[in-house]
Design a protein around this motif. Structure first.
Motif, PDB file in Angstrom:
ATOM      1  N   LYS A  41       0.866  -1.057   0.028  1.00 45.13           N
ATOM      2  CA  LYS A  41      -0.086  -0.062  -0.130  1.00 45.13           C
ATOM      3  C   LYS A  41       0.904   1.185  -0.025  1.00 45.13           C
ATOM      4  O   LYS A  41       2.032   1.093   0.287  1.00 45.13           O
ATOM      5  CB  LYS A  41      -0.847  -0.020   1.315  1.00 45.13           C
ATOM      6  CG  LYS A  41      -0.183  -0.085   2.510  1.00 45.13           C
ATOM      7  CD  LYS A  41      -1.122  -0.289   3.635  1.00 45.13           C
ATOM      8  CE  LYS A  41      -0.110  -0.250   5.143  1.00 45.13           C
ATOM      9  NZ  LYS A  41      -0.902  -0.860   6.225  1.00 45.13           N
ATOM     10  N   TYR A  55       4.982   1.665   0.535  1.00 44.74           N
ATOM     11  CA  TYR A  55       5.672   2.550   1.561  1.00 44.74           C
ATOM     12  C   TYR A  55       6.631   3.445   1.041  1.00 44.74           C
ATOM     13  O   TYR A  55       7.810   3.733   1.327  1.00 44.74           O
ATOM     14  CB  TYR A  55       6.360   1.482   2.702  1.00 44.74           C
ATOM     15  CG  TYR A  55       5.602   0.900   3.740  1.00 44.74           C
ATOM     16  CD1 TYR A  55       4.395   0.038   3.173  1.00 44.74           C
ATOM     17  CD2 TYR A  55       5.766   0.760   4.953  1.00 44.74           C
ATOM     18  CE1 TYR A  55       3.662  -0.521   3.948  1.00 44.74           C
ATOM     19  CE2 TYR A  55       4.686   0.084   5.716  1.00 44.74           C
ATOM     20  CZ  TYR A  55       3.959  -0.762   5.295  1.00 44.74           C
ATOM     21  OH  TYR A  55       3.098  -1.415   6.060  1.00 44.74           O
ATOM     22  N   SER A  72       4.388  -6.739  10.822  1.00 40.38           N
ATOM     23  CA  SER A  72       5.971  -6.682  10.859  1.00 40.38           C
ATOM     24  C   SER A  72       6.450  -6.999  12.309  1.00 40.38           C
ATOM     25  O   SER A  72       6.930  -8.345  12.679  1.00 40.38           O
ATOM     26  CB  SER A  72       6.568  -5.784  10.384  1.00 40.38           C
ATOM     27  OG  SER A  72       6.331  -5.307   8.940  1.00 40.38           O
TER      28      SER A  72
HETATM   29  C1  LIG Z   1      -0.232  -1.412   7.044  1.00 46.08           C
HETATM   30  C2  LIG Z   1      -0.908  -2.684   7.603  1.00 46.08           C
HETATM   31  C3  LIG Z   1      -0.032  -3.957   7.981  1.00 46.08           C
HETATM   32  C4  LIG Z   1       1.450  -3.945   7.924  1.00 46.08           C
HETATM   33  O1  LIG Z   1       1.806  -3.207   9.122  1.00 46.08           O
HETATM   34  P1  LIG Z   1       3.424  -3.012   9.453  1.00 46.08           P
HETATM   35  O2  LIG Z   1       3.604  -2.226  10.832  1.00 46.08           O
HETATM   36  O3  LIG Z   1       3.804  -2.196   8.332  1.00 46.08           O
HETATM   37  O4  LIG Z   1       4.081  -4.433   9.249  1.00 46.08           O
HETATM   38  C5  LIG Z   1      -0.741  -5.092   8.427  1.00 46.08           C
HETATM   39  N1  LIG Z   1      -2.010  -5.039   8.715  1.00 46.08           N
HETATM   40  C6  LIG Z   1      -2.761  -3.924   8.118  1.00 46.08           C
HETATM   41  C7  LIG Z   1      -4.478  -4.093   8.344  1.00 46.08           C
HETATM   42  C8  LIG Z   1      -2.314  -2.849   7.801  1.00 46.08           C
HETATM   43  O5  LIG Z   1      -3.064  -1.553   7.452  1.00 46.08           O
END
Ligand SMILES: *Cc1c(COP(=O)(O)O)cnc(C)c1O
Length: 824
Positions: A494, A498, A664
């Motif tokens: 998304k 990044y 993550s």
């Molecule tokens: C952006 C997002 C993630 C990823 O999170 P990170 O902290 O970047 O790993 C996971 N799940 C959802 C629903 C997200 O919107």
């Protein structure tokens, strides 16, 4: 060289099933790289993550008939009537055995190179030094692993007069198998550094493991001045000839008497076997000098004269490891490979081009210069080139150079053009009419292909975001190491991955077989589909206006509310769609989007049950604070809520619904909560909220110094006279401003960038397109590179100054900053 299937069966001690005759010329371990199916032997290797057996059916369909397997496919006689299956206990071991037996066929000098750094450089330079005198077979790029080494040794052929191979290890016990395959007659250890130290008790321990490579070699070359290496060699029961080199001790075989650095070159004076000689090298850094001495020692041992070394050393070329992907003019994409030009590295680059999906059906064009030092006559060489190009889907061929032009008839591609040199190509209509093509450029340095790339590149201002695709893969594997082999993975791309650029990153991830990609809105998903991404795609914030688009492009929406659910069902029914996969989001504490697992589940289940337009493919929730221990109790509460709610949903359906929660930080911190799937975001891009050193930098924002001014201390710099000076200063202007995503609050000395490794603070207000930096006391000139963040300046330094998180800094880099991708 060709082996019959019968012979291979004996060599690897396999049991054969199937009776077709067949020959083996190519070996394959990665089904995506298939090129010549008829004469390919596929090794179905199992790793923690993958299993080669999964690809047998597909390969058979594409024409492969010979397989080394651990398990026979059920019904092999019926499903694979004319195939041969060679059954062994371990396919990887069989691959290594085959390479070992192949190696046995050659009674030639073979150089085995190990060490923490410089293996590839030493290998390539040795190749450059030796190849005018003899035909050298060497590892392609840095193929030095348990799989890479056998694939490299397999390249030895009747023409080979000397072999040069790298051996890389990351754990104890790995070197022995590599030694058996390489069987070096000359062993080289370059140096010892910290890499992979976590797997070894001590440096000496790691050194001992590396030295195993040389157990049976006739000679070893090593740096005597390295204490650990010297002691290891001394304590090691080594019987062969020792060619130690030193800048301190005149008693060693190769004593370096002096090292004189001038502007851009270094003269090394040395004594070998009592004779003093010298050579000049076109580099001045310490590592290059050490690597050149190692190469000189090996070359002397292999019979090169001091004169030959003195002649060839000045022409040594830097080793470019990168494949760069850039956007070119007129809808072209450029893949630039400046790695030494030879057939094996050409094949790897063609494979890379071929594997990158390109939905727009653009033509694939190869621009290739003469290939030097192959040891083969031109006709044979370019015939081989032609075969590869045809098999790898090249549709247009442009040869640059007298030799390749002479062999034009060998190139079996209909659309082909030939030019004697780069200039005549640049002046031609062929050059001017390059349009909507994916272009691989591969030129020997002499042909100055950099001029070509420069002209073909889209002209942009000098600020770029460099994205290292290898780092993306390394980070992916780092997180995978916390996951069970069966756990699936969603990669978040998304917000344009990044900030790194979603298309190229998605291509890389798809190539590494992630299960899902996730984007925020439908349009992002459409862009991926239009660029050939076929992987499953999740839409995290589906717009009510975009349902039709989602159906058309097979994009799977997240469903977080009853309103969205009903609208989606209605839209799907209108299109006559049934069983469309969706992803159910539960709100366990973020209070952003999602059904409430405490009170919505019954209603949700009932509504899902009373329709057949959509079907829940997965159910998930999101931690609010997995990146900090402070929230561990809250996370546990969230998990419990999710666990109950999601199980309730599952129990209402007979098909499997994937459950997932870890992001993550969650993967690392709560691997026990990985369930069926994880969602990887920030970590993929090289940022770890707890310990950044475990990851590899992905994005580096770079620019250049446009202009330098000497400004007296009474003057000021920038708008509103905010840049007050306290001394006579050297001020540089750089072409990046807040419109590029360089936050204005970093200005006025709040943060700095790096110029030639030194901190240069921002002076005064950052402007829209330009910023000023303090260069006082820094050795630099106009045109020098400036690092805004990246490799040497973590993006967290900027986000800390701004009181925000790295996510925001990364995703703020605006579109006008060109993304440049590379991979080793
Ligand atoms: C952006 C997002 C993630 C990823 O999170 P990170 O902290 O970047 O790993 C996971 N799940 C959802 C629903 C997200 O919107």
């Amino acid at each position: 060289m060709v082996y019959t299937i019968e012979k291979v069966t004996t060599l690897i001690g396999a049991r054969r099933y199937g009776e077709s005759d067949g020959n083996v010329r190519w070996i394959l371990t990665d089904s995506r790289s298939l090129c010549f199916p008829e004469e390919t032997l596929f090794f179905a290797i199992r790793s923690e993550r993958n299993d080669g057996h999964k690809y047998i059916a597909d390969l058979y369909r594409r024409g492969v008939r010979s397989f080394v397997v651990e398990v026979l496919p059920a019904d092999w006689q019926k499903d694979y009537p004319d195939a041969n299956f060679l059954k062994v206990p371990f396919a990887l071991e069989a691959l290594q055995r085959l390479a070992e037996r192949h190696r046995d066929e050659f009674d030639i000098p073979v150089v085995g190179i190990t060490g923490s750094n410089g293996k590839t450089v030493v290998k390539e330079w040795l190749y450059q030094l030796l190849s005018p005198s003899m035909t050298v077979t060497r590892s392609p790029r840095s193929y030095n692993s348990q799989i890479g080494v056998p694939l490299s040794v397999w390249l030895l052929s009747e023409q080979s007069q000397v072999g040069v191979f790298e051996a890389g290890i990351s754990q104890p016990g790995e070197m022995e198998s590599l030694r058996d395959i390489i069987q070096p007659t000359v062993g080289v250890i370059t140096n010892l550094g910290a890499a992979h130290q976590e797997n070894f008790k001590s440096m000496a321990d790691k050194c001992h493991e590396k030295l195993r490579l040389f157990h049976d070699s006739k000679a070893i070359v090593y740096p005597y001045d390295d204490e650990v290496i010297r002691q290891c060699v001394e304590s090691y029961d080594y019987k062969g000839e020792q060619i130690a080199w030193s800048v301190k001790d005149p008693s060693v075989r190769l004593f370096v008497k002096s090292v004189d650095k001038k502007n851009t070159q270094t003269t090394v004076t040395y004594v070998f076997n009592g004779v003093e000689s010298a050579y000049t090298l076109p580099f001045i850094d310490e590592a290059s000098v050490a690597n050149s001495i190692t190469c000189a020692a090996v070359a002397l041992h292999l019979g090169l004269t001091a004169d030959e070394i003195a002649q060839r050393m000045p022409a040594i070329e830097p080793v470019a490891m990168r494949l760069e992907v850039k956007e070119g003019q007129h809808g072209c994409t450029l893949i630039n490979d400046s790695y030494n030009s030879d057939v094996n590295s050409l094949d790897i680059a063609l494979d890379f081009m071929n594997r990158r999906p390109d939905h727009e059906g653009r033509r694939r064009t190869l621009i290739l210069s003469d290939i030097y030092q192959s040891g083969e006559d031109g006709d044979t060489l370019y015939k081989k080139v032609s075969e590869l190009a045809v098999k790898r889907g090249v549709q247009k061929f442009i040869g640059v150079g007298p030799e390749i032009s002479r062999c034009a008839d060998e190139i079996m591609i209909e659309e082909k053009y030939f030019f004697d040199d780069c200039n005549s190509f640049i002046g031609s209509t062929v050059f001017r009419s390059l349009r909507d093509e994916v272009i691989l450029l591969k030129g020997s340095r002499k042909f100055s292909f950099d001029r070509l790339t420069e002209l073909l590149e889209q002209k942009v201002h000098e600020t770029i975001l460099e994205v290292n695709l290898n780092s993306v893969v390394k980070n992916l594997n780092y997180y995978r190491s916390y996951m069970k082999p069966t756990t699936k993975l969603v990669c978040m791309v998304k917000a344009d991955a990044y900030g790194a650029g979603s298309v190229e990153v998605a291509k890389t991830l798809q190539d590494h077989r992630v299960d899902y990609l996730a984007v925020a809105v439908a349009d992002e998903g459409v862009t991926l589909r239009k660029n050939g991404i076929t992987c499953n795609i999740m839409i995290m914030n589906p717009e009510m206006t975009a349902f039709k688009t989602m159906f058309d492009y097979k994009l799977e929406p997240e469903v977080y509310s009853f309103r969205l659910l009903d609208a989606l069902v209605k839209a799907a029914q209108k299109e006559g769609i049934t069983g469309y996969p969706v992803h159910i989001k539960l709100d366990t504490g973020m209070h952003r989007l999602g059904f409430d697992p405490r009170c919505d589940m019954d209603e949700l289940i009932s509504r899902l049950k009373h329709q057949n337009a959509i079907i829940p493919r997965s159910v998930f929730s999101h931690f609010v604070g997995s990146d900090s221990d402070d929230f561990d109790n809250f996370s546990a509460m969230q998990f419990k809520l999710f666990d109950e709610g999601s199980k309730k949903l599952q129990s209402a359906f007979s098909h499997k619904i994937l459950r997932h929660m870890d992001n993550s930080a969650g993967i690392e911190h709560f691997p026990e909560r990985q369930m069926d799937m994880c969602r990887l975001g920030l970590g993929l891009y090289g940022i770890d909220s707890r310990d950044n050193s475990v990851l590899n930098t992905v994005s580096t924002l770079k620019t250049t110094i446009l202009q330098i001014h000497h400004v007296p201390k009474e003057d000021t710099v920038g708008y509103s006279r905010k840049g007050v000076l306290t001394r006579d200063s050297v001020i540089g202007a750089i072409p990046i401003g807040y419109a590029d995503g360089l936050n204005r609050r970093l200005g006025c000395g709040h943060c700095y960038c790096l110029v030639n490794g030194q901190k240069a603070p921002y002076v005064g207000n950052i402007c829209m397109d330009v910023a000023m930096i303090d260069l006082t006391g820094i050795d630099c000139k106009e045109g020098d590179t400036v690092e805004i963040f990246g490799e040497h300046l973590p993006v967290t330094v900027l986000s800390d100054v701004l009181g925000t998180i790295p996510y925001e800094v990364l995703t703020s880099i605006s579109n006008r900053v060109k993304r440049v991708y590379f991979q080793d």
